[in-house]
Motif scaffolding. Structure first.
Motif, PDB file in Angstrom:
ATOM      1  N   LEU A 110       9.072  10.027  -2.388  1.00 54.92           N
ATOM      2  CA  LEU A 110      10.506   9.850  -2.212  1.00 54.92           C
ATOM      3  C   LEU A 110      10.949   8.634  -3.002  1.00 54.92           C
ATOM      4  N   LEU A 111      12.109   8.750  -3.673  1.00 49.97           N
ATOM      5  CA  LEU A 111      12.662   7.637  -4.433  1.00 49.97           C
ATOM      6  C   LEU A 111      14.066   7.329  -3.921  1.00 49.97           C
ATOM      7  N   ALA A 112      14.396   6.059  -3.778  1.00 50.68           N
ATOM      8  CA  ALA A 112      15.733   5.676  -3.333  1.00 50.68           C
ATOM      9  C   ALA A 112      16.033   4.253  -3.781  1.00 50.68           C
ATOM     10  N   GLY A 113      17.301   4.021  -4.134  1.00 54.82           N
ATOM     11  CA  GLY A 113      17.681   2.677  -4.532  1.00 54.82           C
ATOM     12  C   GLY A 113      18.994   2.654  -5.291  1.00 54.82           C
ATOM     13  N   PRO A 114      19.363   1.490  -5.813  1.00 56.05           N
ATOM     14  CA  PRO A 114      20.628   1.342  -6.534  1.00 56.05           C
ATOM     15  C   PRO A 114      20.499   1.677  -8.022  1.00 56.05           C
ATOM     16  N   GLN A 115      21.643   1.932  -8.623  1.00 57.36           N
ATOM     17  CA  GLN A 115      21.708   2.165 -10.066  1.00 57.36           C
ATOM     18  C   GLN A 115      22.961   1.505 -10.613  1.00 57.36           C
ATOM     19  N   VAL A 116      22.808   0.781 -11.705  1.00 53.30           N
ATOM     20  CA  VAL A 116      23.945   0.169 -12.397  1.00 53.30           C
ATOM     21  C   VAL A 116      24.081   0.836 -13.757  1.00 53.30           C
ATOM     22  N   SER A 117      25.312   1.208 -14.126  1.00 49.02           N
ATOM     23  CA  SER A 117      25.543   1.911 -15.387  1.00 49.02           C
ATOM     24  C   SER A 117      26.639   1.224 -16.189  1.00 49.02           C
ATOM     25  N   VAL A 128      21.117   6.092  -5.342  1.00 51.76           N
ATOM     26  CA  VAL A 128      20.307   7.204  -5.844  1.00 51.76           C
ATOM     27  C   VAL A 128      19.212   7.546  -4.838  1.00 51.76           C
ATOM     28  N   ALA A 129      18.967   8.850  -4.641  1.00 50.00           N
ATOM     29  CA  ALA A 129      17.857   9.290  -3.797  1.00 50.00           C
ATOM     30  C   ALA A 129      17.330  10.611  -4.343  1.00 50.00           C
ATOM     31  N   GLY A 130      16.004  10.804  -4.253  1.00 49.72           N
ATOM     32  CA  GLY A 130      15.431  12.044  -4.751  1.00 49.72           C
ATOM     33  C   GLY A 130      13.953  12.163  -4.451  1.00 49.72           C
ATOM     34  N   LEU A 131      13.353  13.225  -4.977  1.00 46.34           N
ATOM     35  CA  LEU A 131      11.933  13.490  -4.820  1.00 46.34           C
ATOM     36  C   LEU A 131      11.293  13.702  -6.186  1.00 46.34           C
ATOM     37  N   GLU A 132      10.041  13.308  -6.313  1.00 45.68           N
ATOM     38  CA  GLU A 132       9.301  13.513  -7.557  1.00 45.68           C
ATOM     39  C   GLU A 132       7.886  13.981  -7.228  1.00 45.68           C
ATOM     40  N   PRO A 140       5.325   7.416  -0.613  1.00 53.04           N
ATOM     41  CA  PRO A 140       4.570   8.668  -0.616  1.00 53.04           C
ATOM     42  C   PRO A 140       4.963   9.552   0.560  1.00 53.04           C
ATOM     43  N   VAL A 141       5.135  10.851   0.288  1.00 55.41           N
ATOM     44  CA  VAL A 141       5.490  11.824   1.320  1.00 55.41           C
ATOM     45  C   VAL A 141       4.318  12.747   1.608  1.00 55.41           C
ATOM     46  N   ASP A 168       0.816  -1.211   0.000  1.00 53.64           N
ATOM     47  CA  ASP A 168       0.000   0.000   0.000  1.00 53.64           C
ATOM     48  C   ASP A 168       0.853   1.266   0.000  1.00 53.64           C
ATOM     49  N   LYS A 169       2.057   1.193   0.571  1.00 54.41           N
ATOM     50  CA  LYS A 169       2.889   2.387   0.732  1.00 54.41           C
ATOM     51  C   LYS A 169       4.190   2.344  -0.059  1.00 54.41           C
ATOM     52  N   ILE A 170       4.533   1.209  -0.614  1.00 54.19           N
ATOM     53  CA  ILE A 170       5.833   1.070  -1.283  1.00 54.19           C
ATOM     54  C   ILE A 170       5.625   0.645  -2.728  1.00 54.19           C
TER      55      ILE A 170
END
Length: 201
Positions: free
Chosen positions: A106-113, A142-146, A99-100, A62-64
């Motif tokens: 809020l977004l957060a997690g790994p990134q592979v490039s 990575v962390a950020g807001l949308e 959700p904030v 419900d929240k993730i």
């Protein structure tokens, strides 16, 4: 590492096929590199861009949610008195969303490039391709807001911090490697707009 990236790309592709809502995103990137130890203050940021597709929230609870992306990301840095280093990556972030407030998450997690190409020169126009100085793969956090402006339009910002040393081992004298002296990690601040298509998010 190549098998891991290939698996992630296939996973994103599978999500894209089955996703009800996909977005196109594009934006500005303030790219830099962390050098440890930095011998002198000669490394400065580079202003670039990124574009790609977003598979909007796949709800895990419900929240993730889970937001996956496939991005073409220009990064790099400038070296005082020497010129410009441009790094072109294919990046795959896998971000958990929380959700904030109304419309804000809020977004957060790994990134592979994966490094598609690197160019060294006076600037991006007058540069030559040379991948010998950098590793093919880079891992970041990575962390950020949308914020959802409308059902189809979102704006956001995020920061990515490199977790892996991107400079390759190569001998600089006395059988010692460059990375024995310097560790280089990518960083990037991104601001973007995304435009959704498909069903409402």
């Amino acid at each position: 590492m190549k098998k891991l990236l290939a698996s992630i790309v296939l996973l994103v592709a599978a999500f894209t096929v089955n996703a009800q809502s996909v977005s196109f995103k594009a934006g500005y990137t303030h790219s830099d590199v962390l050098v440890s130890p930095e011998p002198v203050n000669i490394f400065t940021p580079k202003e670039t861009f990124h574009v790609g597709i977003v598979i909007n929230d796949i709800q895990l609870s419900d929240k993730i949610g889970l937001q996956s992306e496939l991005l073409y990301s220009m990064q790099g840095f400038k070296v005082a008195g020497l010129g410009n280093v441009g790094l072109q990556y294919l990046s795959v972030p896998l971000l958990l969303t929380f959700p904030v407030a109304d419309g804000l998450k809020l977004l957060a997690g790994p990134q592979v490039s994966y490094l598609i190409n690197s160019k060294i020169g006076v600037d991006d126009l007058f540069a030559v391709s040379y991948k010998g100085l950098f590793h093919d793969f880079d891992a970041s956090a990575v962390a950020g807001l949308e914020y959802k402006v409308t059902d189809k339009v979102s704006i956001g910002g995020r920061y990515s911090l490199g977790l892996s040393n991107v400079n390759k081992d190569f001998v600089i004298g006395n059988n010692q490697n460059f990375s024995d002296y310097f560790q280089m990690k990518n960083t990037a601040l991104q601001v973007y707009v995304s435009f959704g298509f498909g069903s409402s998010r």
